[in-house]
Design a protein around this motif. Structure first.
Motif, PDB file in Angstrom:
ATOM      1  N   TYR A 353      17.271  14.663  -4.548  1.00  0.00           N
ATOM      2  CA  TYR A 353      16.598  16.227  -4.358  1.00  0.00           C
ATOM      3  C   TYR A 353      15.209  16.111  -4.237  1.00  0.00           C
ATOM      4  CZ  TYR A 353      15.710  14.317  -9.233  1.00  0.00           C
ATOM      5  OH  TYR A 353      15.283  13.499 -10.483  1.00  0.00           O
ATOM      6  N   GLY A 355      11.735  19.269  -4.189  1.00  0.00           N
ATOM      7  CA  GLY A 355      11.083  20.290  -5.198  1.00  0.00           C
ATOM      8  C   GLY A 355      10.126  19.722  -6.359  1.00  0.00           C
ATOM      9  N   SER A 363      16.305  21.004  -2.766  1.00  0.00           N
ATOM     10  CA  SER A 363      17.778  20.982  -2.480  1.00  0.00           C
ATOM     11  C   SER A 363      18.394  19.861  -2.689  1.00  0.00           C
ATOM     12  CB  SER A 363      17.894  21.017  -0.793  1.00  0.00           C
ATOM     13  OG  SER A 363      18.969  20.739  -0.336  1.00  0.00           O
ATOM     14  N   GLY A 398       8.826  19.542  -0.133  1.00  0.00           N
ATOM     15  CA  GLY A 398      10.293  20.253   0.331  1.00  0.00           C
ATOM     16  C   GLY A 398      10.653  19.682   1.639  1.00  0.00           C
ATOM     17  N   LYS A 402      16.982  22.549   2.239  1.00  0.00           N
ATOM     18  CA  LYS A 402      17.336  23.908   1.551  1.00  0.00           C
ATOM     19  C   LYS A 402      17.873  25.136   2.291  1.00  0.00           C
ATOM     20  CE  LYS A 402      12.625  25.550   0.535  1.00  0.00           C
ATOM     21  NZ  LYS A 402      11.717  26.029  -0.306  1.00  0.00           N
ATOM     22  N   LYS A 406      21.583  26.661   2.622  1.00  0.00           N
ATOM     23  CA  LYS A 406      21.782  27.837   2.395  1.00  0.00           C
ATOM     24  C   LYS A 406      23.009  28.364   3.454  1.00  0.00           C
ATOM     25  CE  LYS A 406      17.217  29.304   0.322  1.00  0.00           C
ATOM     26  NZ  LYS A 406      16.114  30.043   0.511  1.00  0.00           N
TER      27      LYS A 406
END
Length: 447
Positions: A353, A355, A363, A398, A402, A406
Motif C-alpha cells: 500500500y 498513501g 491503493s 502515491g 489508485k 478505480k
C-alpha cells in the motif's frame, strides 16, 4: 524462495551489465517525457507493433501514442484479460514560465516554475539543459535541445554565495521559487539601447531555431540536468542518472513487453504523464485514453457494446503499478522501518500500500493478489523484498495505482528502490534494475 535474496549471488555480472548498458543508453536520451515516448515508439515499431490506426482486428501487437506524452501497447488476445505494466515517464524538473524572458542589470534571464516534488536547493548551481518543443503560430513544431551536447553551453540557476548567506532560516523560507531564475547571457546586441542583452539572446534563438519571443507562450520547455548517466561506487554497482523516477520502470516494462510471451492473457504496457503532479490532464492516469484504445480495438473486432465487453476484460485483468520506492540509506536510518524498506541489491520491491498517515489516499493490493505475485516470483527464482515509503507519519506518497484500481483493475505497486529520489541525480542498484525487469517479465506472463 526469493525473499531477501541478494541478486549479485544469483545473477552473473555480465547479464546485469548488459541490461544496465541498454538502460543507460535510454535514460541518457529520454530527458523529457516526449523523448521517452519517442524512444519507445521507435522500438515498438522495430519489434512488429502497429499503430491503432492500422489495426484490422487480426494483429496481436498494437499500440497508441497519446499527445506525444503517454502510450498504451498490447500483445495477444485481449478478450482473455490483460496483464499490464503501468508506469509514468514524467520526472521532477524546472519548467520555463509561459512569458519567461527579461533583462536585469545587464543579464538576460528566464523565469521558471518547478514541477513535482523537488528540494529547490538541489537545482541551484547545477549545469542544466533546456529541452522541449516550441509550437509556432502556424502550427510548426520546433525541437529545442540546448546543453544536450558536450559542445553546447549549459544553463544555470545561480545560488547565493555563502559569504552573503548568513541568515539561519528554514529551508522552505531560504529557497524561494520566484528567485530560481535561469541565466541566459550577458552580451548586448550592438546598437540596441533597451534590453540589449535580452535582444541578443532572442537574435541567437531566431538564428538557430527561428523562434520569436511570443513563441515561448506555446512551448513545453524544461530545464533538466545536463548530466550523463554514470556508474557509481568503486565497484560500479549503482547507476546515477536524472529521471530514474519513473522512467526506469517504463523501460523495464517495455523490455518485459518485448521479451515476454502471452500465455493465458494478453500482455501490455501503459505509460502515463503527469504522475508527479497528481496524474492530472489528458495524458495522465485519470485521462482514460487507454480505455478508448481498447474500445477501438473491440469495435474493429466487430463488437457493438464495447463498454460492456471492456468492463469484462478489465475484471479479468491485472496491473503492475510499476513505480520506484525508497531505498534504505544508512546515513538516514531514522526515517525508515527497517523491516519494511527496500535494500540495495535484494531485488524488486513489493509495496502493498501507498498513501500517507492512516493510509490516506492509498491503493492497497488485496492479499490474494500479493499471494499470487510472490508465488510466481518464488517459482521463477526472482529476488524480491517488501517496502513502504518511510515510517508511519513520516513518509508517504502515491502512484498511478489508485486511478487504475478505480477502473476495476486488480492492482499492485511494485518496482525497484532508489536512493536520492527526486534529486537531479538519483541512484539505483544495477542488480535491482535487472531483477525488476525479470520480475515484470514473469508476472505479465503468468498472472
Amino acid at each position: 524462495m526469493g525473499l531477501n535474496e541478494l541478486v549479485w549471488k544469483k545473477r552473473t555480472r555480465e547479464e546485469i551489465e548488459h541490461f544496465s548498458d541498454r538502460y543507460k543508453e535510454f535514460i541518457d536520451y529520454a530527458k523529457t517525457e516526449r523523448l521517452a515516448i519517442e524512444y519507445f515508439e521507435k522500438i515498438l515499431l522495430e519489434n512488429g507493433y502497429i499503430p491503432i490506426e492500422k489495426y484490422t482486428g487480426k494483429e496481436n501487437k498494437v499500440f497508441y501514442i497519446n499527445k506525444e506524452k503517454s502510450l498504451v501497447a498490447v500483445n495477444g488476445e485481449i478478450l482473455n484479460g490483460i496483464n499490464f505494466v503501468a508506469a509514468h515517464v514524467d520526472a521532477p524538473r524546472i519548467d520555463l514560465k509561459p512569458n519567461p524572458l527579461y533583462e536585469d542589470s545587464g543579464i538576460a534571464l528566464a523565469k521558471t516554475h518547478y514541477y513535482g516534488g523537488v528540494k529547490k536547493y538541489q537545482w541551484l548551481s547545477l549545469p542544466l539543459a533546456l529541452v522541449g518543443v516550441v509550437v509556432k503560430e502556424n502550427g510548426e513544431k520546433i525541437r529545442v535541445c540546448i546543453g544536450c551536447e558536450e559542445k553546447d553551453p549549459v544553463l544555470v540557476l545561480p545560488d547565493l554565495l555563502p559569504h552573503l548567506d548568513k541568515e539561519d532560516k528554514k529551508v522552505s523560507e531560504q529557497f524561494k521559487a520566484e528567485k530560481m531564475n535561469v541565466i541566459l547571457g550577458s552580451i548586448p546586441l550592438e546598437g540596441e539601447e533597451k534590453e540589449p542583452v535580452k535582444k541578443y539572446i532572442l537574435k541567437l534563438l531566431k538564428e538557430k531555431y527561428n523562434i520569436e519571443e511570443e513563441d515561448f507562450i506555446s512551448a513545453d520547455l524544461e530545464l533538466v540536468p545536463a548530466l550523463k548517466p554514470r556508474d557509481v561506487g568503486m565497484d560500479s554497482s549503482f547507476i546515477g542518472a536524472y529521471g530514474h523516477d519513473d522512467r526506469i520502470c517504463a523501460f523495464e516494462g517495455i523490455m518485459a513487453l518485448l521479451n515476454a510471451q502471452p500465455k493465458n492473457k494478453a500482455i501490455g504496457v501503459i505509460l502515463f504523464d503527469r504522475e508527479e503532479i497528481g496524474s492530472e490532464g489528458d495524458a495522465g492516469a485519470q485521462a482514460r485514453f487507454y480505455r478508448a484504445f481498447l474500445r477501438r480495438m473491440l469495435s474493429v473486432k466487430g463488437f457493438n457494446d464495447t463498454e460492456q465487453v471492456l468492463d469484462e476484460i478489465i475484471s479479468k485483468s491485472t496491473v503492475l503499478s510499476a513505480d520506484v520506492t525508497a531505498l534504505f540509506d544508512p546515513s538516514y536510518p531514522d526515517v525508515h522501518d527497517k523491516l519494511n524498506v527496500a535494500k540495495a541489491g535484494y531485488g524488486v520491491a513489493i509495496v502493498k500500500y501507498t498513501g500517507r498517515g492512516g493510509k490516506s489516499g492509498a491503493s492497497e493490493a488485496h492479499a490474494e493478489l500479493v499471494g499470487k505475485v510472490r508465488a510466481i516470483l518464488n517459482r521463477n527464482g526472482i529476488s524480491w523484498q517488501v517496502s513502504l515509503l518511510g515510517k508511519v507519519d513520516v513518509g508517504g506518497g502515491g502512484t498511478v495505482a489508485k486511478f487504475l484500481a478505480k477502473e476495476g483493475f486488480d492492482t499492485i505497486d511494485i518496482g525497484p528502490g532508489l536512493m536520492s529520489m527526486h534529486a537531479p541525480f538519483e541512484l539505483v542498484s544495477k542488480a535491482d534494475l535487472y531483477e525488476t525487469y525479470l520480475a515484470f517479465k514473469v508476472l505479465v506472463e503468468e498472472l
